[in-house]
Design a protein around this motif. Structure first.
Motif, mmCIF file in Angstrom:
data_model
loop_
_atom_site.group_PDB
_atom_site.id
_atom_site.type_symbol
_atom_site.label_atom_id
_atom_site.label_comp_id
_atom_site.label_asym_id
_atom_site.label_seq_id
_atom_site.Cartn_x
_atom_site.Cartn_y
_atom_site.Cartn_z
ATOM 1 N N PHE A 1 0.851 -1.177 0.000
ATOM 2 C CA PHE A 1 0.000 0.000 0.000
ATOM 3 C C PHE A 1 0.887 1.227 0.000
ATOM 4 O O PHE A 1 1.922 1.246 0.648
ATOM 5 N N ASN A 2 0.483 2.225 -0.748
ATOM 6 C CA ASN A 2 1.260 3.454 -0.870
ATOM 7 C C ASN A 2 0.383 4.666 -0.620
ATOM 8 O O ASN A 2 -0.705 4.765 -1.188
ATOM 9 N N VAL A 3 0.875 5.578 0.191
ATOM 10 C CA VAL A 3 0.206 6.847 0.419
ATOM 11 C C VAL A 3 1.011 7.907 -0.322
ATOM 12 O O VAL A 3 2.207 8.079 -0.075
ATOM 13 N N ILE A 4 0.340 8.583 -1.241
ATOM 14 C CA ILE A 4 1.009 9.539 -2.102
ATOM 15 C C ILE A 4 0.421 10.918 -1.845
ATOM 16 O O ILE A 4 -0.744 11.159 -2.143
ATOM 17 N N ARG A 5 1.228 11.793 -1.242
ATOM 18 C CA ARG A 5 0.808 13.160 -0.897
ATOM 19 C C ARG A 5 1.421 14.110 -1.903
ATOM 20 O O ARG A 5 2.611 14.378 -1.860
ATOM 21 N N PHE A 6 0.613 14.582 -2.813
ATOM 22 C CA PHE A 6 1.072 15.540 -3.807
ATOM 23 C C PHE A 6 0.332 16.844 -3.593
ATOM 24 O O PHE A 6 -0.845 16.838 -3.246
ATOM 25 N N GLY A 7 0.997 17.953 -3.830
ATOM 26 C CA GLY A 7 0.356 19.258 -3.727
ATOM 27 C C GLY A 7 -0.655 19.485 -4.840
ATOM 28 O O GLY A 7 -0.764 18.690 -5.782
ATOM 29 N N ARG A 8 -1.375 20.573 -4.730
ATOM 30 C CA ARG A 8 -2.384 20.906 -5.750
ATOM 31 C C ARG A 8 -1.730 21.055 -7.124
ATOM 32 O O ARG A 8 -0.675 21.658 -7.253
ATOM 33 N N LEU A 143 -3.981 7.430 7.387
ATOM 34 C CA LEU A 143 -3.295 6.500 6.483
ATOM 35 C C LEU A 143 -1.853 6.932 6.253
ATOM 36 O O LEU A 143 -0.946 6.100 6.203
ATOM 37 N N ASP A 144 -1.645 8.221 6.126
ATOM 38 C CA ASP A 144 -0.300 8.751 5.930
ATOM 39 C C ASP A 144 0.586 8.428 7.133
ATOM 40 O O ASP A 144 1.728 7.989 6.980
ATOM 41 N N GLN A 145 0.057 8.611 8.341
ATOM 42 C CA GLN A 145 0.820 8.287 9.540
ATOM 43 C C GLN A 145 1.132 6.794 9.600
ATOM 44 O O GLN A 145 2.235 6.393 9.963
ATOM 45 N N LYS A 146 0.162 5.969 9.210
ATOM 46 C CA LYS A 146 0.382 4.515 9.182
ATOM 47 C C LYS A 146 1.505 4.173 8.201
ATOM 48 O O LYS A 146 2.340 3.318 8.479
ATOM 49 N N SER A 147 1.518 4.855 7.055
ATOM 50 C CA SER A 147 2.546 4.566 6.054
ATOM 51 C C SER A 147 3.940 4.927 6.550
ATOM 52 O O SER A 147 4.928 4.317 6.143
ATOM 53 N N LEU A 148 4.020 5.910 7.428
ATOM 54 C CA LEU A 148 5.320 6.311 7.967
ATOM 55 C C LEU A 148 5.825 5.343 9.033
ATOM 56 O O LEU A 148 7.028 5.227 9.251
#
Length: 166
Positions: A1-8, A143-148
């Motif tokens: 599983f991947n959490v991908i945080r991209f800006g606008r 989810l982002d915290q879990k990915s870290l």
């Protein structure tokens, strides 16, 4: 599983679309979902992918359905472009991969993941990419915290200015 945080405007939806196409190509006879928060976005990504595949002289496209928003590649991999608006319409499948785009805009994000998509990936050991713009403390943040914290999960970040058109 991947959490991908991209800006606008950093290319999240295009990235997600490319991911499902790549996964369908690499895993023969697979089934995957691209889930946007609205039918409009799902349809837009379907049309983009279809246009790209048709423009390449059908080199990778076996079949398509404009009604179901489905693309089948020569590998046998199928991608369905869906909306997360009505969870009750998203059941009964076995999935090999999925992309949930604009997680923060998914009205029922936690239920979409825990009750719908995660169980569908269980029998195949499939994966999911979660794409969104970070902003606040919500389920995407969880989810982002879990990915870290979980070494089996991936975490990726790109700011808006990483888009070459900025």
């Amino acid at each position: 599983f991947n959490v991908i945080r991209f800006g606008r405007q950093a290319g999240k939806s295009t990235f997600g679309n490319n991911r499902v196409l790549d996964k369908a190509w690499r895993k023969p006879d697979s089934r995957g979902w691209y889930v946007g928060p609205t039918y409009r976005l799902a349809n837009q990504m379907y049309e983009r992918a279809k246009f790209s595949l048709l423009r390449s002289n059908n080199a990778a496209l076996r079949d398509k359905s404009d009604t179901e928003l489905m693309l089948e590649l020569l590998s046998g991999g199928r991608i369905y472009y869906l909306s997360g608006e009505k969870l009750e319409s998203l059941t009964g499948e076995t999935l090999d991969f999925s992309v949930i785009d604009e997680c923060r805009d998914q009205r029922h994000m936690k239920e979409l993941w825990t009750r719908v998509i995660f169980p569908m990936l269980g029998t195949t050991g499939g994966g999911c990419d979660f794409l969104s713009t970070p902003n606040g403390m919500d389920y995407f943040h969880d989810l982002d915290q879990k990915s870290l914290l979980n070494p089996k999960w991936g975490s990726f970040h790109a700011p808006s200015y990483s888009n070459p058109f900025w």
